[in-house]
Design a protein around this motif. Structure first.
Motif, short mmCIF file in Angstrom:
data_model
loop_
_atom_site.label_atom_id
_atom_site.label_comp_id
_atom_site.label_asym_id
_atom_site.label_seq_id
_atom_site.Cartn_x
_atom_site.Cartn_y
_atom_site.Cartn_z
N ILE A 1 -8.87 1.06 -7.34
CA ILE A 1 -7.80 1.20 -6.35
C ILE A 1 -6.69 2.18 -6.77
CG2 ILE A 1 -8.14 -1.08 -5.27
CD1 ILE A 1 -5.66 -2.05 -6.80
N MET B 1 6.19 -6.64 -3.60
CA MET B 1 5.27 -6.88 -4.72
C MET B 1 5.84 -6.26 -5.99
SD MET B 1 1.27 -6.29 -3.99
CE MET B 1 1.17 -5.82 -2.32
N ILE C 1 -7.65 -11.78 -1.70
CA ILE C 1 -6.22 -11.45 -1.56
C ILE C 1 -5.69 -11.79 -0.17
CG2 ILE C 1 -5.63 -9.87 -3.44
CD1 ILE C 1 -6.37 -7.53 -1.61
N GLU C 2 -6.46 -11.51 0.87
CA GLU C 2 -5.98 -11.91 2.19
C GLU C 2 -7.09 -11.84 3.22
OE1 GLU C 2 -3.02 -9.47 4.10
OE2 GLU C 2 -4.01 -7.61 3.59
N HIS D 1 -1.21 1.78 -0.91
CA HIS D 1 -1.85 0.62 -0.30
C HIS D 1 -2.42 0.90 1.08
CE1 HIS D 1 -0.49 -1.64 -3.66
NE2 HIS D 1 0.79 -1.50 -3.36
N GLU E 1 0.65 -14.22 -9.16
CA GLU E 1 -0.78 -14.02 -9.30
C GLU E 1 -1.07 -13.25 -10.57
OE1 GLU E 1 -2.57 -13.60 -4.94
OE2 GLU E 1 -2.68 -11.75 -6.06
N GLN F 1 -7.23 4.40 -1.87
CA GLN F 1 -5.99 4.12 -1.13
C GLN F 1 -4.85 4.94 -1.67
OE1 GLN F 1 -5.11 -0.06 -1.48
NE2 GLN F 1 -7.06 -0.70 -0.61
N GLY G 1 4.32 -11.18 2.98
CA GLY G 1 4.07 -9.76 2.69
C GLY G 1 3.16 -9.02 3.65
N GLY G 2 3.20 -7.71 3.55
CA GLY G 2 2.38 -6.83 4.36
C GLY G 2 2.71 -5.41 3.97
N GLY G 3 1.70 -4.55 4.05
CA GLY G 3 1.93 -3.14 3.74
C GLY G 3 2.37 -2.92 2.30
N GLY G 4 2.00 -3.85 1.43
CA GLY G 4 2.29 -3.67 0.00
C GLY G 4 3.75 -3.89 -0.36
N ARG G 5 4.57 -4.38 0.59
CA ARG G 5 5.99 -4.57 0.27
C ARG G 5 6.24 -5.95 -0.36
NH1 ARG G 5 8.77 -2.89 5.70
NH2 ARG G 5 6.92 -3.99 6.36
N TYR H 1 -2.22 -10.17 -12.46
CA TYR H 1 -2.30 -8.78 -12.04
C TYR H 1 -3.60 -8.19 -12.59
CZ TYR H 1 -1.24 -3.84 -11.47
OH TYR H 1 -1.29 -2.53 -11.11
N LEU I 1 -10.12 -8.35 -4.28
CA LEU I 1 -10.12 -7.39 -5.38
C LEU I 1 -11.34 -7.77 -6.20
CD1 LEU I 1 -6.35 -7.27 -6.28
CD2 LEU I 1 -7.68 -5.64 -4.93
N HIS J 1 -11.22 -2.54 -4.22
CA HIS J 1 -10.93 -3.32 -3.01
C HIS J 1 -12.24 -3.43 -2.25
CE1 HIS J 1 -8.54 -4.33 0.76
NE2 HIS J 1 -9.76 -4.10 1.22
P1 ADP Z 1 -0.31 -6.44 1.74
O1 ADP Z 1 -0.56 -7.45 2.81
O2 ADP Z 1 1.14 -6.21 1.47
O3 ADP Z 1 -1.07 -5.18 1.95
P2 ADP Z 1 -2.27 -7.43 -0.22
O4 ADP Z 1 -2.28 -8.80 -0.79
O5 ADP Z 1 -3.34 -7.11 0.76
O6 ADP Z 1 -0.81 -7.13 0.37
O7 ADP Z 1 -2.32 -6.40 -1.39
C1 ADP Z 1 -2.18 -5.02 -1.16
C2 ADP Z 1 -2.66 -4.25 -2.34
O8 ADP Z 1 -1.90 -4.58 -3.52
C3 ADP Z 1 -4.10 -4.52 -2.72
O9 ADP Z 1 -5.01 -3.75 -1.97
C4 ADP Z 1 -4.06 -4.10 -4.18
O10 ADP Z 1 -4.06 -2.69 -4.25
C5 ADP Z 1 -2.72 -4.59 -4.66
N1 ADP Z 1 -2.80 -5.99 -5.20
C6 ADP Z 1 -2.64 -7.14 -4.52
N2 ADP Z 1 -2.80 -8.21 -5.32
C7 ADP Z 1 -3.08 -7.73 -6.55
C8 ADP Z 1 -3.35 -8.33 -7.85
N3 ADP Z 1 -3.36 -9.65 -8.03
N4 ADP Z 1 -3.59 -7.50 -8.89
C9 ADP Z 1 -3.58 -6.15 -8.73
N5 ADP Z 1 -3.32 -5.53 -7.56
C10 ADP Z 1 -3.07 -6.29 -6.48
#
Ligand code: ADP
Length: 449
Positions: free
Chosen positions: A436, A168, A286-287, A235, A200, A232, A162-166, A202, A277, A208
């Motif tokens: 967020i 999910m 998260i990353e 994302h 994961e 944000q 993943g990346g850019g919130g895609r 939620y 988070l 963030h």
């Molecule tokens: P990406 O690399 O696609 O940006 P991230 O893992 O960094 O993915 O997550 C992007 C955003 O998605 C986070 O900043 C948050 O807003 C939301 N998010 C990610 N994981 C969770 C979670 N377990 N619960 C709630 N929101 C989440």
């Protein structure tokens, strides 16, 4: 020290790196597409090389062209900035094979952190708190259901690549889980060519919060405190601050220490950001981003350190210029990302800047690649600048930000400045009370009004 650094990027970050190189007495090589002939980074660099036509894949992402530009210019190192090739392990390997230093972490560390499942596994092993969830990819729906029952609904299905919130999808009940799995797999497969997904818990209303770390690659690592990037839209970070209004001194010191120790154990090299988070006093990894971040100036403002200097020092083997005990956090800083976009619809607004005036005064910094008369090309990210303001405390910082926003003029294109003028006067923002989802709700309410 390096003699010549090639900057494999454009816009404000290319200028940012160029300035650090100049201060260190290093010559600079700009690379650019044909759409960027008149760009500021090209004008200010000691040398420049055109690497291709406007589309990024043919220019800023074109590895053979960039390596050739290194060879013809005699650059001994490459700074990748952020985005583009900054987290491309293959690029780091190729530069290495050509005897050119990649100013960043090892290709192995980029690879580990680029794979979300592997990154999470590594974080857990290093003692970093993670979001409860599956141990790895889930391929079987029955197994997914079992894990979801264990951690409790709602759960989030996420793409490993993943990346850019895609990729999910949220599942609020057992019934929703199988369609969420299917949708996430399909989206991930189409977007990343890899349909591995994991589960994961939620988190409903987290903030963030990310920790800036730095390692010398020889087992020493430090942290430079945290940034709160909860504001944000889709994302994408809009407003970032250091320190987080939500943390106490003790929490700050504790999470910082955990991250620095983890990076020391990993023998991490260079700048990195560990993203969490944060909800009800708990941090959930998260990353990790293995590069300099857009929002690094807020950390520079409160620590007085130049993060690009540190990156260059570490890359050429000089180590960090400071130790953890020497780092003092001073005051508060806020960054506003100025995008050439409609402030209501967020549609990109390329075109010519007819008037441009930047604010000044104590505690005000503008990092931007644009100038009066410059035409913003339609091919790239719409970030055209960053306004960073520092004060002795958060209220002084907000006061100064309001004044700086009043002073700045960017005419000819639409920008997100009006949004910041609204935010700086908002009661929740003034109180530091946002999660967020706050900005999305605020924008939806404003659209109705
Ligand atoms: P990406 O690399 O696609 O940006 P991230 O893992 O960094 O993915 O997550 C992007 C955003 O998605 C986070 O900043 C948050 O807003 C939301 N998010 C990610 N994981 C969770 C979670 N377990 N619960 C709630 N929101 C989440």
């Amino acid at each position: 020290m390096f003699k010549k650094v090639l900057i494999a990027n454009r816009g404000e970050i290319a200028l940012r790196v160029l300035r650090a190189c100049k201060e260190l007495g290093i010559s600079t090589v700009a690379v650019h597409s044909t759409a960027d002939n008149a760009a500021m980074h090209v004008r200010l660099a000691d040398e420049s090389v055109c690497i291709g036509p406007p589309p990024s894949r043919d220019s800023y992402l074109n590895i053979p062209q960039i390596v050739a530009a290194c060879e013809v210019s005699g650059a001994d190192a490459v700074h990748p900035g952020y985005g583009f090739l900054s987290e491309n392990a293959r690029f780091a390997d190729i530069l290495d094979a050509h005897g050119i230093t990649f100013i960043g972490p090892t290709a192995d560390h980029i690879r580990i952190m680029g794979d979300k499942i592997e990154a999470k596994r590594t974080a857990k092993r290093l003692g970093i708190p993670v979001v409860p969830g599956s141990a790895g990819a889930v391929t079987d729906d029955g197994e997914a259901l079992k894990i979801a029952d264990e951690i409790g609904f709602p759960v989030l299905v996420k793409a490993s690549a993943g990346g850019g919130g895609r990729g999910m999808k949220v599942a609020r009940s057992r019934e929703e889980l199988s369609s969420a799995l299917q949708a996430a797999r399909q989206e991930a497969g189409a977007a990343f060519g890899d349909d591995a997904v994991y589960i994961e818990k939620y988190l409903e209303k987290p903030r963030h919060i990310e920790v800036q770390v730095f390692g010398d690659g020889a087992g020493n690592a430090i942290h430079l405190g945290e940034r709160d990037c909860s504001l944000q839209r889709r994302h994408q970070k809009v407003w970032e601050e250091a320190s987080s209004p939500a943390l106490s001194q003790e929490q700050r010191a504790q999470i910082g220490k955990t991250c620095a120790e983890a990076m020391a154990e990993l023998s991490y090299r260079g700048a990195g950001t560990i993203e969490f988070l944060y909800e009800n006093g708990e941090f959930y990894f998260i990353e990790m981003n293995t590069r300099l971040q857009v929002e690094h100036p807020v950390t520079e403002a409160i620590t007085g350190l130049d993060l690009v200097h540190e990156q260059i020092r570490v890359a050429c083997g000089q180590g960090l210029s400071t130790t953890q005990s020497e780092i003092q956090f001073s005051g508060h800083a806020i960054e506003c990302r100025i995008n050439a976009e409609d402030p209501r619809t967020f549609a990109p607004s390329p075109g010519q800047i007819t008037h441009y005036h930047t604010p000044g005064g104590l505690g005000v910094r503008v990092d931007s690649g644009v100038y009066q008369g410059y035409s913003i090309p339609p091919f790239y990210d719409s970030l055209i600048g960053k306004l960073i303001v520092h004060g002795r405390n958060r209220s002084e910082c907000m006061m100064r930000l309001r004044r700086a926003l009043d002073e700045i003029v960017i005419d000819g294109v639409k920008t997100t400045l009006p949004l910041f003028r609204d935010l700086v006067d908002n009661a929740d923002i003034a109180a530091g009370q946002y999660d967020i989802h706050w900005l999305e709700h605020y924008l939806a309410d404003s659209a109705k009004a």
